[in-house]
Design a protein around this motif. Sequence first.
Motif, PDB file in Angstrom:
ATOM      1  N   SER A   1       0.842  -1.198   0.000  1.00  0.00           N
ATOM      2  CA  SER A   1       0.000   0.000   0.000  1.00  0.00           C
ATOM      3  C   SER A   1       0.872   1.240   0.000  1.00  0.00           C
ATOM      4  CB  SER A   1      -0.891  -0.001   1.239  1.00  0.00           C
ATOM      5  OG  SER A   1      -0.096   0.026   2.417  1.00  0.00           O
ATOM      6  N   LYS A   2       0.201   2.352  -0.180  1.00  0.00           N
ATOM      7  CA  LYS A   2       0.901   3.642  -0.134  1.00  0.00           C
ATOM      8  C   LYS A   2       1.538   3.833   1.246  1.00  0.00           C
ATOM      9  CE  LYS A   2       0.152   8.538  -0.972  1.00  0.00           C
ATOM     10  NZ  LYS A   2      -0.825   9.567  -1.279  1.00  0.00           N
ATOM     11  N   SER A   3       0.861   3.339   2.282  1.00  0.00           N
ATOM     12  CA  SER A   3       1.364   3.519   3.643  1.00  0.00           C
ATOM     13  C   SER A   3       2.500   2.555   3.984  1.00  0.00           C
ATOM     14  CB  SER A   3       0.228   3.366   4.658  1.00  0.00           C
ATOM     15  OG  SER A   3      -0.317   2.062   4.574  1.00  0.00           O
ATOM     16  N   ASN A   4       2.684   1.505   3.169  1.00  0.00           N
ATOM     17  CA  ASN A   4       3.765   0.545   3.400  1.00  0.00           C
ATOM     18  C   ASN A   4       4.829   0.742   2.330  1.00  0.00           C
ATOM     19  OD1 ASN A   4       5.293  -1.653   4.269  1.00  0.00           O
ATOM     20  ND2 ASN A   4       4.278  -3.011   2.838  1.00  0.00           N
ATOM     21  N   LYS A   5       5.846   1.459   2.670  1.00  0.00           N
ATOM     22  CA  LYS A   5       6.905   1.755   1.703  1.00  0.00           C
ATOM     23  C   LYS A   5       7.908   0.617   1.607  1.00  0.00           C
ATOM     24  CE  LYS A   5       6.012   6.348   1.329  1.00  0.00           C
ATOM     25  NZ  LYS A   5       5.096   6.746   0.353  1.00  0.00           N
ATOM     26  N   GLY A   6       7.693  -0.432   2.368  1.00  0.00           N
ATOM     27  CA  GLY A   6       8.656  -1.527   2.371  1.00  0.00           C
ATOM     28  C   GLY A   6       9.680  -1.320   3.465  1.00  0.00           C
TER      29      GLY A   6
ATOM     30  N   VAL B   1     -13.995  -7.095  -5.460  1.00  0.00           N
ATOM     31  CA  VAL B   1     -13.746  -6.365  -4.212  1.00  0.00           C
ATOM     32  C   VAL B   1     -12.664  -5.344  -4.544  1.00  0.00           C
ATOM     33  CG1 VAL B   1     -12.980  -6.492  -1.817  1.00  0.00           C
ATOM     34  CG2 VAL B   1     -14.330  -8.368  -2.792  1.00  0.00           C
ATOM     35  N   VAL B   2     -13.031  -4.061  -4.518  1.00  0.00           N
ATOM     36  CA  VAL B   2     -12.085  -2.993  -4.839  1.00  0.00           C
ATOM     37  C   VAL B   2     -11.408  -2.534  -3.545  1.00  0.00           C
ATOM     38  CG1 VAL B   2     -11.772  -0.705  -5.851  1.00  0.00           C
ATOM     39  CG2 VAL B   2     -13.450  -2.280  -6.833  1.00  0.00           C
ATOM     40  N   ILE B   3     -10.099  -2.517  -3.577  1.00  0.00           N
ATOM     41  CA  ILE B   3      -9.274  -2.192  -2.415  1.00  0.00           C
ATOM     42  C   ILE B   3      -8.791  -0.745  -2.517  1.00  0.00           C
ATOM     43  CG2 ILE B   3      -7.169  -2.867  -1.160  1.00  0.00           C
ATOM     44  CD1 ILE B   3      -9.378  -5.099  -1.381  1.00  0.00           C
ATOM     45  N   ASP B   4      -8.715  -0.063  -1.391  1.00  0.00           N
ATOM     46  CA  ASP B   4      -8.126   1.275  -1.346  1.00  0.00           C
ATOM     47  C   ASP B   4      -6.608   1.121  -1.330  1.00  0.00           C
ATOM     48  OD1 ASP B   4      -7.091   3.785  -0.658  1.00  0.00           O
ATOM     49  OD2 ASP B   4      -8.771   4.245   0.678  1.00  0.00           O
ATOM     50  N   TYR B   5      -5.950   1.553  -2.404  1.00  0.00           N
ATOM     51  CA  TYR B   5      -4.506   1.362  -2.560  1.00  0.00           C
ATOM     52  C   TYR B   5      -3.695   2.028  -1.447  1.00  0.00           C
ATOM     53  CZ  TYR B   5      -3.795   6.169  -4.079  1.00  0.00           C
ATOM     54  OH  TYR B   5      -3.730   7.532  -4.109  1.00  0.00           O
ATOM     55  N   GLN B   6      -4.294   2.996  -0.762  1.00  0.00           N
ATOM     56  CA  GLN B   6      -3.556   3.671   0.307  1.00  0.00           C
ATOM     57  C   GLN B   6      -3.344   2.767   1.504  1.00  0.00           C
ATOM     58  OE1 GLN B   6      -4.375   7.831   1.125  1.00  0.00           O
ATOM     59  NE2 GLN B   6      -5.902   7.774  -0.515  1.00  0.00           N
ATOM     60  N   TYR B   7      -4.211   1.743   1.656  1.00  0.00           N
ATOM     61  CA  TYR B   7      -4.164   0.896   2.850  1.00  0.00           C
ATOM     62  C   TYR B   7      -3.974  -0.586   2.557  1.00  0.00           C
ATOM     63  CZ  TYR B   7      -6.127   5.220   4.575  1.00  0.00           C
ATOM     64  OH  TYR B   7      -6.323   6.539   4.847  1.00  0.00           O
TER      65      TYR B   7
END
Length: 160
Positions: free
Chosen positions: A14-19, A135-141
């Motif tokens: 996700s956007k919040s998980n930069k690795g 099921v559409v996922i919010d890419y931010q999370y």
Amino acid sequence: MKIVFLDIDGVLNSKSNKGNLTEEMIQLDLSKNENLVKLQMTSIDMSKVALVREICEQTNSKIVIISSWKSLSIYDELEKELIKTGLPIIDKTIDMKNRRGTEIKNYLDSHELENYVIIDDTYYDDYEELANNLVVIDYQYGISVKQKENAIQILTSTIE
């Protein structure tokens, strides 16, 4: 057989998980495929992997990859790493460049399935006919517990 058509970016990361890029990872020789695989895998959020694994375990489903990752030169190595996380990946769709709905329809036409769900962070124009199984996922999370439950509900319902 039941299938989870799985996107990766925006679902397992996700956007919040930069690795978890460490100094060691930054210093890797990226001319070596194994290092590219390690780097790519740092973006995967294992808590999201666990949610998808639960979907598969609770519904006896297998995974078909729809992600753009399948077009990467290192995809085969990435798939092996994803399988090591417990994801039951059995196949990938044929890449049709942002026509994922068509990719999935082609897969459905050539395979006999009991049911399926599509888990993706993007609603493509050609998803319209498949919307009841999406099921559409919010890419931010990335994928959430509620979305996991929605996917399980789709997979355990009767196909119309």
